[in-house]
Design an enzyme around this catalytic site. Sequence first.
Site, PDB file in Angstrom:
ATOM      1  N   GLU A 105     -23.330   0.773  20.214  1.00 22.64           N
ATOM      2  CA  GLU A 105     -23.912   1.253  21.487  1.00 22.64           C
ATOM      3  C   GLU A 105     -25.361   0.805  21.596  1.00 22.64           C
ATOM      4  O   GLU A 105     -25.830   0.431  22.675  1.00 22.64           O
ATOM      5  CB  GLU A 105     -23.808   2.783  21.561  1.00 22.64           C
ATOM      6  CG  GLU A 105     -22.364   3.244  21.746  1.00 22.64           C
ATOM      7  CD  GLU A 105     -22.257   4.755  21.859  1.00 22.64           C
ATOM      8  OE1 GLU A 105     -22.573   5.436  20.868  1.00 22.64           O
ATOM      9  OE2 GLU A 105     -21.857   5.244  22.919  1.00 22.64           O
ATOM     10  N   GLU A 125     -15.172   5.969  17.637  1.00 25.85           N
ATOM     11  CA  GLU A 125     -15.440   7.417  17.738  1.00 25.85           C
ATOM     12  C   GLU A 125     -14.186   8.271  17.914  1.00 25.85           C
ATOM     13  O   GLU A 125     -14.120   9.392  17.417  1.00 25.85           O
ATOM     14  CB  GLU A 125     -16.394   7.699  18.911  1.00 25.85           C
ATOM     15  CG  GLU A 125     -17.854   7.378  18.641  1.00 25.85           C
ATOM     16  CD  GLU A 125     -18.186   5.917  18.902  1.00 25.85           C
ATOM     17  OE1 GLU A 125     -17.256   5.094  19.070  1.00 25.85           O
ATOM     18  OE2 GLU A 125     -19.384   5.594  18.921  1.00 25.85           O
TER      19      GLU A 125
END
Length: 679
Positions: A105, A125
């Site tokens: 990210e 995730e």
Amino acid sequence: MNTQVTTHLESDVMVITVNNPPINAGSIEVRKGLLDAISALEKNSQAKSAVIIGAGNTFIAGSDIKEFSLPLAEPHLPQVIEAIENCSKPIVCAIHGSALGGGFELALGCDARIALQGAVVGLPEVTLGIIPGAGGTQRLPRIIGVEKSIELICGGIRIKADEALQLGIINKIVKEDLLSNAVEFARSCKKNRIRDISTPDAQASDVSLATQKALKLGKNRPNIHKAIEMIVNAMSMPIDQGLAIERQVFQDLRVSTEAKALRHQFFAERKLFKALSANEQMPQSIEKIAVIGAGTMGSGIAMACLSAGYSVLMLDQNESALANGAKKVIDFYEARVKSGKMGLEKADAILKNFTYSSKWSDITLVDLVIEAVFEDMQVKHEVFAKIEEYANASALLASNTSYLDIDAIAAKTKNPTRVFGLHFFSPAQVMKLLEIVRCKMTAPEVIAAGLQFAKRLGKTPVISANSFGFIGNRIYAAYRRQCEFMLEEGAYPEQIDKALEDYGFAMGPFAVADMSGLDIAWAMRKSQSATRDPAHRYVTIPDTLCQAGRFGRKTGSGYYQYLEGAKKGLSDPVVKQVIDEASAAKGIDRREFTSEEIVHRVLLAMINEVAHLISEGVVSDATDCDIALVNGYGFPRWHGGPVFVAREMGLQRLSLDMELLAKQSGPGFIPANLDKLFE
Ligand code: NAD
């Protein structure tokens, strides 16, 4: 001074290095350091651009998961990414090793990404019950579109740099000198924020198809639904709104019981390997393996070892069994090549390491012998005598027995310190769980070698003392017994299976029994009948089914009936009658069960058995039971395992519920010391 993030100038480019070994995890210190570095970059008139890079073997390969259990300390990752985006100078992310989760990210927040050949990126995730929480669901779709983002994010898929380049996620791949190439690249780089790009339009039907696939693969978990919702938002709302919603959902999911359970599994599984790397004693190295027995398990174990790069000799005394086993192994790799799962070269290289023989003298040079012959003590003794006669004196000797006493096997050998158990699960080339059985005399370095071996196989090991059924089969037996009790009390197989499948088990216990065959357990019950306490509650239903020749799927009927070619079994009125008669014979008034009650009783039965295993010293760490159940018995990972469930319930409620279970179960149910689960 921040030791986890350092900066230096390479003429007009500031190099920001993240140094938080071993995986440069995105910790609070890393986030603070990055924020300071970006502020320094803005102020430094000499620096015109910057490169963020990881020290050591990798870029940021994930966030510090330990922090996820606590209130997150500021600055949060979105703040760091915002600073990168708002910085007037271009910032290039240089990726080697892995850029995963928060690391990826962060990379998506930079103005460009350059990677070393072989690097890997991804947002895994969802495997921890959460969703990306720092813009992953908003920035990735802006580059690769909604459908592909659903596939990658919801599957937790990691992709290699060349695929990422093709998709436009990274801008350049270099073969070497990542830093100097990145610095050069930064000099010509302009501000180019992903946030300023519009998400490409997508056909509703394509999105719907991607969604269905993701939900199926992700077992319909709530976080998968949420991830899809967030990704679709990237198409319909301004990025700041999308980011705010994503963050809130991430925060809510982070503290959910499901995410806590998945973190519990994550840490439990890594604990043994951590202990291994902390162990100063170098385990004996293993390269050549002999597998004795070419049956179901022998051939599966051979495949597991071959795929991990070991050289394998498979031995069987029966020529036709040997030929069959060898064919299974060869066919397995040929099928992988045919289906495109493996390259021909790799399969050839693997099969070059494979030999098979019926001559004992061929095992002389191996480092490890794994015995997988018939489950019969006399046969095991004979085989171990042969192994000792022919194998190198330093070779490690393992048995794959499911229920036999390995101490008794070891006791008849000349050197019991090298004898231990390696209990694989069927199919051995697929199942993750490996029980490593420590016998009374097994040397510690042998267990360490077993752990090292498990690691190379890509298995998840647990360590068990030598005890009937070891860890997994012991807990599973208590689970199945409780399900049989409920049959007698009023439930039917399909109801119990459905309740447990809805809870998340891969298959219900009666469907499993039909699949593996009822005859094996029947033979075992018959062999134990002389020593069984007649006062203990004993359910006769499975015996009655076996007496009627109903051995499960292979005979066309068991707890269910199986129509030719049907995937699933059907309810069978004959079975209902057998069950009703069994209840009547014991004078039990059958009653209704709810799904909740079924699941709760099963969990309690497992928890009680785990507490016994701890008290008896069969397991030294309670969480090993959770690892075993999840990796070998289809227990839903997102419920964490029986120990996790027990700890969530708390001792007080657990004790009360267990008292009731003891009453319901009747004679033979031995309540364990539950305190052990909370130590
Ligand atoms: P299997 O019957 O499929 O294979 C056993 C093989 O051993 C046969 O090919 C046989 O020819 C060979 N064999 C027998 N005596 C031998 C000897 N003296 N020398 C050399 N070869 C000999 O059995 P399996 O299901 O593969 O089980 C093997 C072991 O693994 C058993 O101890 C079993 O309890 C254990 N195990 C089985 C499973 C399972 O699901 N099948 C799971 C875990 C462990």
